[in-house]
Design a protein around this motif. Structure first.
Motif, mmCIF file in Angstrom:
data_model
loop_
_atom_site.group_PDB
_atom_site.id
_atom_site.type_symbol
_atom_site.label_atom_id
_atom_site.label_comp_id
_atom_site.label_asym_id
_atom_site.label_seq_id
_atom_site.Cartn_x
_atom_site.Cartn_y
_atom_site.Cartn_z
ATOM 1 N N ILE A 155 19.451 20.557 61.644
ATOM 2 C CA ILE A 155 18.515 21.485 61.002
ATOM 3 C C ILE A 155 19.256 22.749 60.580
ATOM 4 O O ILE A 155 19.062 23.263 59.479
ATOM 5 N N ASN A 156 20.104 23.217 61.444
ATOM 6 C CA ASN A 156 20.867 24.435 61.186
ATOM 7 C C ASN A 156 21.796 24.268 59.984
ATOM 8 O O ASN A 156 22.007 25.214 59.233
ATOM 9 N N GLU A 157 22.337 23.067 59.811
ATOM 10 C CA GLU A 157 23.247 22.819 58.685
ATOM 11 C C GLU A 157 22.520 22.811 57.345
ATOM 12 O O GLU A 157 23.052 23.288 56.352
ATOM 13 N N ILE A 158 21.303 22.245 57.307
ATOM 14 C CA ILE A 158 20.606 22.162 56.015
ATOM 15 C C ILE A 158 19.720 23.368 55.744
ATOM 16 O O ILE A 158 19.277 23.558 54.615
ATOM 17 N N ARG A 159 19.467 24.188 56.749
ATOM 18 C CA ARG A 159 18.544 25.325 56.598
ATOM 19 C C ARG A 159 18.915 26.256 55.436
ATOM 20 O O ARG A 159 18.053 26.586 54.624
ATOM 21 N N PRO A 160 20.165 26.718 55.303
ATOM 22 C CA PRO A 160 20.469 27.652 54.201
ATOM 23 C C PRO A 160 20.188 27.054 52.820
ATOM 24 O O PRO A 160 19.570 27.694 51.978
ATOM 25 N N PHE A 161 20.613 25.812 52.606
ATOM 26 C CA PHE A 161 20.375 25.178 51.313
ATOM 27 C C PHE A 161 18.887 24.944 51.103
ATOM 28 O O PHE A 161 18.338 25.238 50.039
ATOM 29 N N PHE A 162 18.229 24.393 52.121
ATOM 30 C CA PHE A 162 16.805 24.081 52.003
ATOM 31 C C PHE A 162 15.992 25.330 51.715
ATOM 32 O O PHE A 162 15.113 25.319 50.859
ATOM 33 N N THR A 163 16.275 26.419 52.406
ATOM 34 C CA THR A 163 15.514 27.652 52.227
ATOM 35 C C THR A 163 15.633 28.157 50.791
ATOM 36 O O THR A 163 14.632 28.498 50.154
ATOM 37 N N ARG A 164 16.859 28.199 50.280
ATOM 38 C CA ARG A 164 17.054 28.655 48.888
ATOM 39 C C ARG A 164 16.372 27.716 47.912
ATOM 40 O O ARG A 164 15.674 28.162 46.991
ATOM 41 N N ALA A 165 16.570 26.415 48.076
ATOM 42 C CA ALA A 165 15.986 25.446 47.149
ATOM 43 C C ALA A 165 14.460 25.488 47.194
ATOM 44 O O ALA A 165 13.791 25.456 46.155
ATOM 45 N N PHE A 166 13.909 25.569 48.384
ATOM 46 C CA PHE A 166 12.458 25.619 48.562
ATOM 47 C C PHE A 166 11.874 26.856 47.880
ATOM 48 O O PHE A 166 10.881 26.768 47.162
ATOM 49 N N ASN A 167 12.517 28.011 48.056
ATOM 50 C CA ASN A 167 12.027 29.242 47.426
ATOM 51 C C ASN A 167 12.117 29.169 45.905
ATOM 52 O O ASN A 167 11.215 29.623 45.197
ATOM 53 N N GLU A 168 13.192 28.605 45.383
ATOM 54 C CA GLU A 168 13.334 28.468 43.931
ATOM 55 C C GLU A 168 12.280 27.521 43.363
ATOM 56 O O GLU A 168 11.705 27.786 42.310
ATOM 57 N N MET A 169 12.012 26.435 44.059
ATOM 58 C CA MET A 169 11.003 25.491 43.582
ATOM 59 C C MET A 169 9.618 26.126 43.599
ATOM 60 O O MET A 169 8.821 25.899 42.685
ATOM 61 N N ARG A 170 9.337 26.928 44.596
ATOM 62 C CA ARG A 170 8.050 27.632 44.643
ATOM 63 C C ARG A 170 7.919 28.593 43.470
ATOM 64 O O ARG A 170 6.848 28.705 42.863
ATOM 65 N N LYS A 171 9.009 29.322 43.165
ATOM 66 C CA LYS A 171 8.974 30.244 42.024
ATOM 67 C C LYS A 171 8.717 29.481 40.732
ATOM 68 O O LYS A 171 7.912 29.912 39.898
ATOM 69 N N LEU A 172 9.410 28.354 40.558
ATOM 70 C CA LEU A 172 9.223 27.562 39.340
ATOM 71 C C LEU A 172 7.782 27.061 39.227
ATOM 72 O O LEU A 172 7.185 27.122 38.156
ATOM 73 N N ASN A 173 7.233 26.568 40.296
ATOM 74 C CA ASN A 173 5.859 26.060 40.261
ATOM 75 C C ASN A 173 4.847 27.170 40.039
ATOM 76 O O ASN A 173 3.848 26.974 39.350
ATOM 77 N N SER A 174 5.078 28.339 40.606
ATOM 78 C CA SER A 174 4.136 29.445 40.373
ATOM 79 C C SER A 174 4.235 29.931 38.934
ATOM 80 O O SER A 174 3.233 30.312 38.332
ATOM 81 N N ASN A 175 5.436 29.911 38.347
ATOM 82 C CA ASN A 175 5.593 30.290 36.944
ATOM 83 C C ASN A 175 4.933 29.274 36.029
ATOM 84 O O ASN A 175 4.316 29.630 35.031
ATOM 85 N N GLN A 176 5.039 27.991 36.347
ATOM 86 C CA GLN A 176 4.415 26.953 35.522
ATOM 87 C C GLN A 176 2.909 27.067 35.559
ATOM 88 O O GLN A 176 2.241 26.908 34.549
ATOM 89 N N SER A 177 2.351 27.327 36.720
ATOM 90 C CA SER A 177 0.895 27.416 36.811
ATOM 91 C C SER A 177 0.368 28.673 36.118
ATOM 92 O O SER A 177 -0.734 28.684 35.587
ATOM 93 N N SER A 178 1.141 29.753 36.082
ATOM 94 C CA SER A 178 0.677 30.970 35.400
ATOM 95 C C SER A 178 0.853 30.866 33.883
ATOM 96 O O SER A 178 0.174 31.554 33.143
ATOM 97 N N ASP A 179 1.755 29.989 33.407
ATOM 98 C CA ASP A 179 1.955 29.803 31.977
ATOM 99 C C ASP A 179 0.870 28.946 31.345
ATOM 100 O O ASP A 179 0.629 29.029 30.145
#
Length: 188
Positions: A155-179
């Motif tokens: 978990i500790n090994e994938i946490r940094p990548f997962f956290t960044r990727a998860f946050n970016e995907m959330r931003k993309l989805n929130s931008n798509q829904s507002s567009d």
């Protein structure tokens, strides 16, 4: 130790090993001891040749001083690698299996049957589980990541990548829904 900003929320491997030291394992004492009082509670009495469950840190300390024999845990055997390769899911292993196996093989390899073979199989097991982790990250979405039976180190090994990727995907989805244009609630 200075860590990159992306790792500030993760544990260091030494911290994880320290945490794993509280996991319980069985030993067979070689000498008789009365109960020992520790902050976490009382342990003992130690009566050879009766096995007793103790924290890993105490087992390793007693082993280094030739005061006990460590009972090899059931999960630390040759069959786990084969089980891991057969299943798509992660096999059930202790939450600290990597740290515990490393500490036990380092300090008590004479108490572990087929220790050298186990070392090689653990390396293969780790590579197999890393491949499964990468495959799990390939199907990542912004809602959840379903990977059961991961260890703390994994978990500790994938946490940094997962956290960044998860946050970016959330931003993309929130931008798509507002567009997208909002549906009108007017009736005709």
């Amino acid at each position: 130790m200075a860590l990159p900003r992306t790792h500030h929320t993760s544990f260091t491997p030494n911290e994880i090993e320290y945490i794993a030291g509280n996991e319980k394992i069985y030993i067979i004492p070689k000498v008789k001891f009365a109960k020992m009082n520790f902050i976490q509670g009382k342990i003992g009495p130690f009566q050879p040749p009766l096995s007793i469950e103790v924290p890993t840190w105490l087992a390793l300390l007693l082993k280094k001083n030739d005061k006990c024999t460590i009972v090899c845990p059931d999960w630390l055997n040759v069959g786990k690698q084969e089980e891991e390769e057969k299943n798509e899911e992660f096999s059930k292993l202790p939450f600290h299996y990597m740290e515990l196996s490393q500490m036990l093989l380092e300090t008590a390899s004479d108490d572990i049957p087929n220790a050298e073979q186990i070392r090689k199989l653990l390396k293969d097991l780790r590579e197999t589980r890393q491949a499964k982790s990468r495959a799990g990250l390939d199907v990542l979405d912004d809602k959840w990541l379903g990977m059961n039976n991961l260890s703390l180190m994994e978990i500790n090994e994938i946490r940094p990548f997962f956290t960044r990727a998860f946050n970016e995907m959330r931003k993309l989805n929130s931008n798509q829904s507002s567009d997208q244009p909002q549906a009108s609630s007017q009736t005709f």
